[in-house]
Motif scaffolding. Structure first.
Motif, PDB file in Angstrom:
ATOM      1  N   LEU A 249       0.827  -1.204   0.000  1.00 24.37           N
ATOM      2  CA  LEU A 249       0.000   0.000   0.000  1.00 24.37           C
ATOM      3  C   LEU A 249       0.863   1.257   0.000  1.00 24.37           C
ATOM      4  O   LEU A 249       1.966   1.285   0.552  1.00 24.37           O
ATOM      5  CB  LEU A 249      -0.931   0.010   1.211  1.00 24.37           C
ATOM      6  CG  LEU A 249      -1.956  -1.127   1.264  1.00 24.37           C
ATOM      7  CD1 LEU A 249      -2.777  -1.043   2.544  1.00 24.37           C
ATOM      8  CD2 LEU A 249      -2.875  -1.092   0.049  1.00 24.37           C
ATOM      9  N   ASP A 250       0.344   2.297  -0.616  1.00 23.68           N
ATOM     10  CA  ASP A 250       1.017   3.594  -0.728  1.00 23.68           C
ATOM     11  C   ASP A 250       1.512   4.042   0.648  1.00 23.68           C
ATOM     12  O   ASP A 250       0.750   4.076   1.613  1.00 23.68           O
ATOM     13  CB  ASP A 250       0.028   4.611  -1.300  1.00 23.68           C
ATOM     14  CG  ASP A 250       0.688   5.916  -1.714  1.00 23.68           C
ATOM     15  OD1 ASP A 250       1.624   6.361  -1.026  1.00 23.68           O
ATOM     16  OD2 ASP A 250       0.263   6.485  -2.732  1.00 23.68           O
ATOM     17  N   MET A 251       2.792   4.386   0.753  1.00 22.93           N
ATOM     18  CA  MET A 251       3.345   4.779   2.044  1.00 22.93           C
ATOM     19  C   MET A 251       2.847   6.145   2.499  1.00 22.93           C
ATOM     20  O   MET A 251       2.818   6.431   3.695  1.00 22.93           O
ATOM     21  CB  MET A 251       4.872   4.758   1.984  1.00 22.93           C
ATOM     22  CG  MET A 251       5.438   3.351   1.994  1.00 22.93           C
ATOM     23  SD  MET A 251       7.248   3.281   1.986  1.00 22.93           S
ATOM     24  CE  MET A 251       7.573   3.524   0.229  1.00 22.93           C
ATOM     25  N   GLU A 252       2.459   7.005   1.559  1.00 21.53           N
ATOM     26  CA  GLU A 252       1.958   8.320   1.942  1.00 21.53           C
ATOM     27  C   GLU A 252       0.470   8.288   2.278  1.00 21.53           C
ATOM     28  O   GLU A 252       0.042   8.899   3.257  1.00 21.53           O
ATOM     29  CB  GLU A 252       2.212   9.322   0.815  1.00 21.53           C
ATOM     30  CG  GLU A 252       3.691   9.575   0.553  1.00 21.53           C
ATOM     31  CD  GLU A 252       3.890  10.602  -0.541  1.00 21.53           C
ATOM     32  OE1 GLU A 252       3.828  11.805  -0.228  1.00 21.53           O
ATOM     33  OE2 GLU A 252       4.092  10.202  -1.707  1.00 21.53           O
ATOM     34  N   LYS A 253      -0.326   7.579   1.487  1.00 16.56           N
ATOM     35  CA  LYS A 253      -1.770   7.505   1.695  1.00 16.56           C
ATOM     36  C   LYS A 253      -2.230   6.062   1.516  1.00 16.56           C
ATOM     37  O   LYS A 253      -2.765   5.699   0.466  1.00 16.56           O
ATOM     38  CB  LYS A 253      -2.496   8.437   0.724  1.00 16.56           C
ATOM     39  CG  LYS A 253      -2.139   9.909   0.905  1.00 16.56           C
ATOM     40  CD  LYS A 253      -2.874  10.785  -0.098  1.00 16.56           C
ATOM     41  CE  LYS A 253      -2.523  12.257   0.092  1.00 16.56           C
ATOM     42  NZ  LYS A 253      -3.219  13.129  -0.879  1.00 16.56           N
ATOM     43  N   PRO A 254      -2.020   5.219   2.530  1.00 15.05           N
ATOM     44  CA  PRO A 254      -2.309   3.786   2.379  1.00 15.05           C
ATOM     45  C   PRO A 254      -3.739   3.480   1.952  1.00 15.05           C
ATOM     46  O   PRO A 254      -3.963   2.573   1.140  1.00 15.05           O
ATOM     47  CB  PRO A 254      -2.021   3.228   3.779  1.00 15.05           C
ATOM     48  CG  PRO A 254      -1.076   4.199   4.386  1.00 15.05           C
ATOM     49  CD  PRO A 254      -1.459   5.543   3.848  1.00 15.05           C
ATOM     50  N   GLU A 255      -4.707   4.235   2.494  1.00 18.04           N
ATOM     51  CA  GLU A 255      -6.112   3.925   2.179  1.00 18.04           C
ATOM     52  C   GLU A 255      -6.539   4.440   0.814  1.00 18.04           C
ATOM     53  O   GLU A 255      -7.675   4.190   0.394  1.00 18.04           O
ATOM     54  CB  GLU A 255      -7.038   4.512   3.260  1.00 18.04           C
ATOM     55  CG  GLU A 255      -7.038   3.722   4.561  1.00 18.04           C
ATOM     56  CD  GLU A 255      -5.766   3.942   5.362  1.00 18.04           C
ATOM     57  OE1 GLU A 255      -5.343   2.993   6.026  1.00 18.04           O
ATOM     58  OE2 GLU A 255      -5.189   5.041   5.328  1.00 18.04           O
ATOM     59  N   GLN A 256      -5.666   5.152   0.124  1.00 19.67           N
ATOM     60  CA  GLN A 256      -6.021   5.684  -1.196  1.00 19.67           C
ATOM     61  C   GLN A 256      -5.088   5.134  -2.280  1.00 19.67           C
ATOM     62  O   GLN A 256      -4.840   5.770  -3.287  1.00 19.67           O
ATOM     63  CB  GLN A 256      -5.962   7.217  -1.169  1.00 19.67           C
ATOM     64  CG  GLN A 256      -6.928   7.830  -0.154  1.00 19.67           C
ATOM     65  CD  GLN A 256      -6.843   9.337  -0.104  1.00 19.67           C
ATOM     66  OE1 GLN A 256      -6.643  10.009  -1.112  1.00 19.67           O
ATOM     67  NE2 GLN A 256      -6.987   9.902   1.090  1.00 19.67           N
ATOM     68  N   THR A 257      -4.568   3.942  -2.070  1.00 21.17           N
ATOM     69  CA  THR A 257      -3.629   3.335  -3.007  1.00 21.17           C
ATOM     70  C   THR A 257      -4.269   3.116  -4.373  1.00 21.17           C
ATOM     71  O   THR A 257      -5.362   2.549  -4.473  1.00 21.17           O
ATOM     72  CB  THR A 257      -3.118   1.998  -2.452  1.00 21.17           C
ATOM     73  OG1 THR A 257      -2.424   2.245  -1.225  1.00 21.17           O
ATOM     74  CG2 THR A 257      -2.175   1.307  -3.436  1.00 21.17           C
ATOM     75  N   THR A 258      -3.591   3.560  -5.429  1.00 21.56           N
ATOM     76  CA  THR A 258      -4.076   3.355  -6.799  1.00 21.56           C
ATOM     77  C   THR A 258      -3.048   2.633  -7.659  1.00 21.56           C
ATOM     78  O   THR A 258      -3.360   2.240  -8.781  1.00 21.56           O
ATOM     79  CB  THR A 258      -4.404   4.705  -7.462  1.00 21.56           C
ATOM     80  OG1 THR A 258      -3.234   5.534  -7.456  1.00 21.56           O
ATOM     81  CG2 THR A 258      -5.531   5.421  -6.718  1.00 21.56           C
TER      82      THR A 258
END
Length: 332
Positions: A249-258
Motif C-alpha cells: 500500500l502507498d506509504m503516503e496515503k495507504p487507504e487511497q492506493t491506486t
C-alpha cells in the motif's frame, strides 16, 4: 461481562492514577472491568494499580506482559478480557461518565463491529503557534482526532487506539494487533491500528467514527516541540515502510492506493517518484523559509523527515518482494 477496558502502560505511574480515578467515575448500564497491562515498567506501576483496587467500583486487574510493545501488551489484554466489547485507551486520558454507554449505542446504531471517536487535548503547556487548532496531519503526532459532527465509516480514515472499541467477535475474526509495527519503548512506531483495520475490512468487518464518543488526552510539554515532531515523522516513515512491504500500500496515503507498487520502478527499495517528491519538498521548504512562512517550511521539512525514515527501512528491506494490495487483502 459487557465491557473490558484495556490500558497498556509503560513507565507512566505518575499519570496512571488520575486516569484510573477518571474511569472509576464511569456509570455504564452493564457490567464492566478494567485491565492494566504493565509492559515492563521500571517504576511503581503495579503499586499504583493495587492501591486503586480496593475502592474501585468494578474488577480492576493487573497484568504483566514481558514482550515489549503496546501491541503485545494489548494482545495480552485481549486474551484476558471477559467482556463482549473490548475498549482500548491510554494511561493519560479523562473520560465522561457515559463513555461506555456511548460506545455501546454507537455499535448498535451503526450496526458495526468497531467504533472510534474524538480525541481532544488536555494541554500540558501552551500549544505552539505552528500547530493547527483543527484536525490535520500534525494532530496525529500527538494522538488527537476530530473528524467532525457526523458518523463516518472507517476506510480512508482510521481511528486512534486511545479511543477505540471493538466487539470481541471482531478480535476473534481479525486477530489482535501486529506487534512488529506497534509502539515500543525507545521508538515511535505506530501503524498497528491501521494494519488491524486493513485486516478487519478484509475479514468483512465494518467500523464507524462516532462523534459523540470523546476522550481527553493529556499532551505533555515535551511533545509540543519541533524536535519531537521531526522524530515522530521519521518513525512514521519507518512504520509505513514496514507496512508497505507487507501490504504493497502507498506509504503516503495507504487507504487511497491506486498503484501496483510491485511494478513501479524503485531505487534502493524506494519508489523512484518519491525522490522527485523529496527534491520538491526540499525546494519548497527553503523557498517558504526565505519568504518568512515558517509554518509552511516546517510542514515540508516534516515530509523530508518522513522520507528519511522510508529510505532507512526500505534499504533494510530492499531484497524483500513487495506484496500486491489485492492479493494481500484477499489472503487476509
Amino acid at each position: 461481562m459487557t465491557f473490558s477496558i484495556l490500558i497498556a502502560t509503560y513507565n507512566r505511574a505518575a499519570v496512571l492514577g488520575d486516569t484510573l480515578a477518571s474511569l472509576a467515575r464511569l456509570q455504564p448500564g452493564a457490567p464492566w472491568e478494567v485491565i492494566v497491562i504493565d509492559n515492563n515498567s521500571p517504576d511503581n506501576t503495579r503499586e499504583i494499580v493495587e492501591r486503586a483496587m480496593p475502592a474501585f467500583p468494578v474488577p480492576l486487574r493487573y497484568a504483566f506482559e514481558r514482550e515489549q510493545g503496546r501491541s503485545a501488551a494489548l494482545n495480552c489484554g485481549f486474551r484476558l478480557a471477559q467482556g463482549d466489547i473490548i475498549v482500548t485507551t491510554d494511561d493519560d486520558v479523562r473520560v465522561e461518565p457515559d463513555w461506555l454507554n456511548t460506545i455501546e449505542s454507537g455499535l448498535e446504531s451503526q450496526q458495526c463491529d468497531y467504533v472510534g471517536g474524538r480525541v481532544l487535548p488536555l494541554w500540558g503547556a501552551e500549544p505552539p503557534r505552528w500547530l493547527p487548532k483543527t484536525n490535520g496531519q500534525l494532530w496525529a503526532v500527538i494522538a488527537l482526532l476530530d473528524y467532525g459532527t457526523k458518523p463516518i465509516q472507517f476506510g480512508k480514515r482510521v481511528p486512534l487506539g486511545v479511543n477505540m472499541a471493538m466487539r470481541k467477535s471482531a478480535i476473534d475474526r481479525a486477530g489482535g494487533f501486529d506487534p512488529r509495527i506497534g509502539r515500543k519503548a525507545g521508538t515511535l512506531l505506530g501503524q498497528e491500528v491501521r494494519e488491524w483495520c486493513l485486516r478487519a475490512h478484509a475479514a468483512g468487518l465494518t467500523g464507524f467514527y462516532v462523534p459523540g464518543l470523546v476522550v481527553q488526552h493529556l499532551i505533555p510539554a515535551d511533545r509540543l516541540t519541533k524536535r519531537y515532531f521531526r522524530r515522530w515523522f521519521y518513525w512514521r516513515g519507518i512504520s509505513r515502510a514496514m507496512l508497505y512491504v507487507e501490504t504493497g500500500l502507498d506509504m503516503e496515503k495507504p487507504e487511497q492506493t491506486t498503484l501496483d507498487f510491485s511494478v513501479v520502478p524503485h531505487v534502493a527499495g524506494v519508489p523512484r517518484y518519491m525522490f522527485r517528491s523529496a527534491a520538491n519538498a526540499l525546494k519548497e521548504s527553503i523557498v517558504a523559509a526565505i519568504r518568512g512562512d515558517s509554518i509552511a517550511s516546517f510542514d515540508r521539512e516534516l515530509w523530508l523527515c518522513f522520507f528519511a525514515g522510508v529510505v532507512k527501512q526500505r534499504w533494510k528491506d530492499r531484497q524483500r518482494a513487495i506484496a500486491r494490495p489485492s492479493a494481500r487483502l484477499a489472503a487476509s
